[in-house]
Write a protein that holds these residues in place. Sequence first.
Motif, PDB file in Angstrom:
ATOM      1  N   LEU A 101       1.026  -1.068   0.016  1.00 35.89           N
ATOM      2  CA  LEU A 101      -0.078  -0.314  -0.440  1.00 35.89           C
ATOM      3  C   LEU A 101       0.705   1.239   0.648  1.00 35.89           C
ATOM      4  O   LEU A 101       0.598   2.130  -0.748  1.00 35.89           O
ATOM      5  N   GLU A 102       1.944   0.975   0.572  1.00 36.21           N
ATOM      6  CA  GLU A 102       3.013   2.397   0.812  1.00 36.21           C
ATOM      7  C   GLU A 102       3.369   2.860  -0.526  1.00 36.21           C
ATOM      8  O   GLU A 102       3.792   3.810  -1.350  1.00 36.21           O
ATOM      9  N   GLU A 103       3.765   1.251  -0.802  1.00 30.01           N
ATOM     10  CA  GLU A 103       4.306   1.460  -2.590  1.00 30.01           C
ATOM     11  C   GLU A 103       3.292   2.210  -3.787  1.00 30.01           C
ATOM     12  O   GLU A 103       3.744   2.919  -4.334  1.00 30.01           O
ATOM     13  N   ALA A 104       2.121   1.879  -3.543  1.00 27.43           N
ATOM     14  CA  ALA A 104       1.065   2.180  -4.259  1.00 27.43           C
ATOM     15  C   ALA A 104       0.791   3.786  -3.436  1.00 27.43           C
ATOM     16  O   ALA A 104       0.634   4.529  -4.442  1.00 27.43           O
ATOM     17  N   GLN A 105       0.846   4.326  -2.683  1.00 20.73           N
ATOM     18  CA  GLN A 105       0.562   5.749  -1.696  1.00 20.73           C
ATOM     19  C   GLN A 105       1.978   6.037  -2.795  1.00 20.73           C
ATOM     20  O   GLN A 105       1.657   7.940  -3.636  1.00 20.73           O
ATOM     21  N   ASP A 106       2.985   6.775  -2.852  1.00 13.77           N
ATOM     22  CA  ASP A 106       4.216   6.978  -2.980  1.00 13.77           C
ATOM     23  C   ASP A 106       4.388   6.727  -4.725  1.00 13.77           C
ATOM     24  O   ASP A 106       4.328   8.073  -5.572  1.00 13.77           O
ATOM     25  N   LEU A 107       3.447   5.857  -5.322  1.00 15.22           N
ATOM     26  CA  LEU A 107       3.532   6.160  -6.534  1.00 15.22           C
ATOM     27  C   LEU A 107       2.633   6.431  -7.068  1.00 15.22           C
ATOM     28  O   LEU A 107       2.094   6.813  -8.601  1.00 15.22           O
ATOM     29  N   GLY A 108       2.028   7.066  -6.631  1.00 18.48           N
ATOM     30  CA  GLY A 108       0.083   8.377  -6.874  1.00 18.48           C
ATOM     31  C   GLY A 108      -0.784   7.234  -7.479  1.00 18.48           C
ATOM     32  O   GLY A 108      -1.357   7.324  -7.576  1.00 18.48           O
ATOM     33  N   TYR A 109      -0.697   5.704  -7.076  1.00 14.65           N
ATOM     34  CA  TYR A 109      -1.652   4.726  -7.694  1.00 14.65           C
ATOM     35  C   TYR A 109      -2.375   4.794  -6.112  1.00 14.65           C
ATOM     36  O   TYR A 109      -3.715   4.423  -6.420  1.00 14.65           O
ATOM     37  N   ALA A 110      -2.462   5.476  -4.832  1.00 16.57           N
ATOM     38  CA  ALA A 110      -3.417   4.931  -4.018  1.00 16.57           C
ATOM     39  C   ALA A 110      -3.741   7.053  -3.123  1.00 16.57           C
ATOM     40  O   ALA A 110      -2.512   7.148  -2.938  1.00 16.57           O
ATOM     41  N   GLU A 111      -4.650   6.791  -2.638  1.00 21.56           N
ATOM     42  CA  GLU A 111      -4.766   8.128  -2.070  1.00 21.56           C
ATOM     43  C   GLU A 111      -3.919   7.865  -0.866  1.00 21.56           C
ATOM     44  O   GLU A 111      -4.044   7.002  -0.244  1.00 21.56           O
ATOM     45  N   ALA A 112      -4.228   8.963  -0.290  1.00 18.88           N
ATOM     46  CA  ALA A 112      -3.382   8.985   1.085  1.00 18.88           C
ATOM     47  C   ALA A 112      -4.704   8.461   2.125  1.00 18.88           C
ATOM     48  O   ALA A 112      -4.071   7.741   2.998  1.00 18.88           O
TER      49      ALA A 112
END
Lengths: 440, 440
Positions: free
Chosen positions: B187-198
């Motif tokens: 999930l953190e990787e997805a957030q870093d790459l902009g694929y997941a919201e805060a």
Amino acid sequence: MGVSTGSTTVLKVAVLGCGVVGSQVVRLLDEQAGDLAARVGRRVELAGVAVRRIDAARDVDLPDGLLTTDAAALVARDDVDLVVEVIGGIEPARTLILSALEHGKSVVTANKALLAEDGPTLFEAAEKSGRDLYYEASVAGAIPILRPLRESLAGDRVTRVLGIVNGTTNFILDKMDTQGSGFTEALEEAQDLGYAEADPTADVEGFDAAAKAAILASLAFHTRVTAADVHREGISEVSAADIASAREMGCVVKLLAICELRTDETGEEAVAVRVHPAMIPRTHPLASVREAYNAVFVESDAAGQLMFYGPGAGGAPTASAVMGDLVTVARNHVSGTRGVGESAYTDRAVLPMGETRTRYHVAIDVDDRAGVLATVAFAFAEHGVSIQTVRQEGRDDDAQLVVVSHTATDAQLAATVEHLRGMDIVRDVTSVMRVEGVDE
Amino acid sequence: MGVSTGSTTVLKVAVLGCGVVGSQVVRLLDEQAGDLAARVGRRVELAGVAVRRIDAARDVDLPDGLLTTDAAALVARDDVDLVVEVIGGIEPARTLILSALEHGKSVVTANKALLAEDGPTLFEAAEKSGRDLYYEASVAGAIPILRPLRESLAGDRVTRVLGIVNGTTNFILDKMDTQGSGFTEALEEAQDLGYAEADPTADVEGFDAAAKAAILASLAFHTRVTAADVHREGISEVSAADIASAREMGCVVKLLAICELRTDETGEEAVAVRVHPAMIPRTHPLASVREAYNAVFVESDAAGQLMFYGPGAGGAPTASAVMGDLVTVARNHVSGTRGVGESAYTDRAVLPMGETRTRYHVAIDVDDRAGVLATVAFAFAEHGVSIQTVRQEGRDDDAQLVVVSHTATDAQLAATVEHLRGMDIVRDVTSVMRVEGVDE
């Protein structure tokens, strides 16, 4: 000539042809009658089925009196509203479709050969009559691909279409890849299983795929491309060695229909349309299309990469596509409108094959001498073909060079191969195959 | 209230919202102006763009005077013909769309949440006004899926839709599978790459996928399904051990939106709609959908198995879907017609989750005693859940049974798990996951 007035309570459908697809259309018209009425807003009934021989064996039971051998009379009948043509081939299909349109009937057809050879004549007739001509079933069987190209992507700019649009050749190449079979053995297996005809020429030599490529390119690029514009190579020359080479590169061999928007020498946008076996990376979405399945991969400016996958042939799947079109033209008939006509406003030139650019995989039997790799590399450079990798395999009488190029034109590659064949140290150029699905 | 008369030479488009998608719609309207005019048959021009703050930074340059904060006035303007709503959320989007329809404008929207919550209100308003309401962009971004379901398959009978319709969760599960990451790390990787919201709740807990499932089920089965009808489980409980178990079975874990036509206890056809993580075989076409891509797999009586694949989110891909709809409603406007309205004629019941049937993968920590396997197997049998395979792993304190069942109802499985949890020899039921994409 009388124009159909039709019925105000029922829509009547004439079906031309009652073979593999036609019998499934007739079955679905019966089985789905309730749903069709709800979806169309009026009952949809079979008016008649035109066949060559009344007493032939067929897969569907028909009520008495619906069969006729007089297709010409059927498409002209006043009580017929819609015509489904699933005879195939050029004649009598063309004459019957034109007559149906002239008599004010909308037409649904699965006839790729006719559309690829003489689409414009049909489109003009539909335009003139103010009726619909729909043909989703002509490309990739059940897969909805023409409607997405024509409608869903109408606000985008399609730049490339890569299609596995022939199930027979995909089955053969898949068996060669997974079982290590040779071409002949895989073809025989396809024939035994009913995936290939006794005379497999139309499939194996790429004629079927070329017709579909012409239809796809016309829709994708809003221009007119006929089968004669399509560069065509079949799969009968693909060897077990080619398949093994592809595997070593992390690739698989597929027969691809490739439609591209390109810039010609004068800077104008042109289209390039070709059908040939090609290596594609195993990570490409098309690489996992197995057996007799079809898939069409579309690249566009805004949408990016899309893929449409499904059964590309067979009676019921093709009939599904025919029925989808039938519901649309029936709804249009009920509401007194028609669908989107053909759009060929860009009128783009077709690029000659020589100007088409791609990458190449070239296998060359060479003498095992010092300097042979450098000499061969120099021949590529002389024709402006830049090398990405070159690998030497075997020794002595068995020495081989495998070259993978960067993108170059077909003409540059052809000149290189001719040059190589004339060299003392080259015993033979054993394989030339294009590499697709890799970023340039 | 005045009804739009519009212009006879130009079609004017109001865009509501100028964020990630809206700015791309505005860009494409400008860049594709020539092609749009050719495809629609009339020039298509931007009438105005409604935003919350005039001076916010945005990705597109707009001519002076086009921005407004008064969306309500914009949708009511006499010179506006078509409205694109890309604000998202329930309000003010709903009020603005209803007002646009009342004022005689056709509407294109990407608003899955609103459609899933209150679609019928919008469809009725469109019906009443005689205008179009199109929403391809609301499900699976650029992938043309609603139009194929609604039109291409209109002559077929869809029986099941399996969709990977949320890119964020597919990215996370793909990383867990390929990199062996845990949920939090992925999930953190997805957030870093902009694929997941805060705040990733809407994606991770399946709310986004449930809205899309409701829209897909409504279209596929010609009935009305809202988000509240969808059984929903997210992926936050999926563990690295689940992923490893799936791998051992030759499966991969995906968050699936599943829409099925089923027969209820009285023999009536009903629909079952659910979103949850599930194991699917690696040979299934959906298994190869990697990263943040989306795909929708459709099964129907005649077509068989189809798959639609592409980018499920992002400004430009979503704008491509909006633009395709915009061209259709613009053509309809020019020809004075409208597209197919919503078809909810089957009015099918939604099956309770307890009656939904599938297969299950159950991992159980047990005491390492003689007879434990038989005792556990007996508990399954007692609730009518037939076992396909059972495997014992580990010894002593680490002993585990892994059971894969044949199809059973959710209620049967839940009763079995409750029973297991009460047994002396069972230390814990550590994982229960459904297995999909396998023939029953």
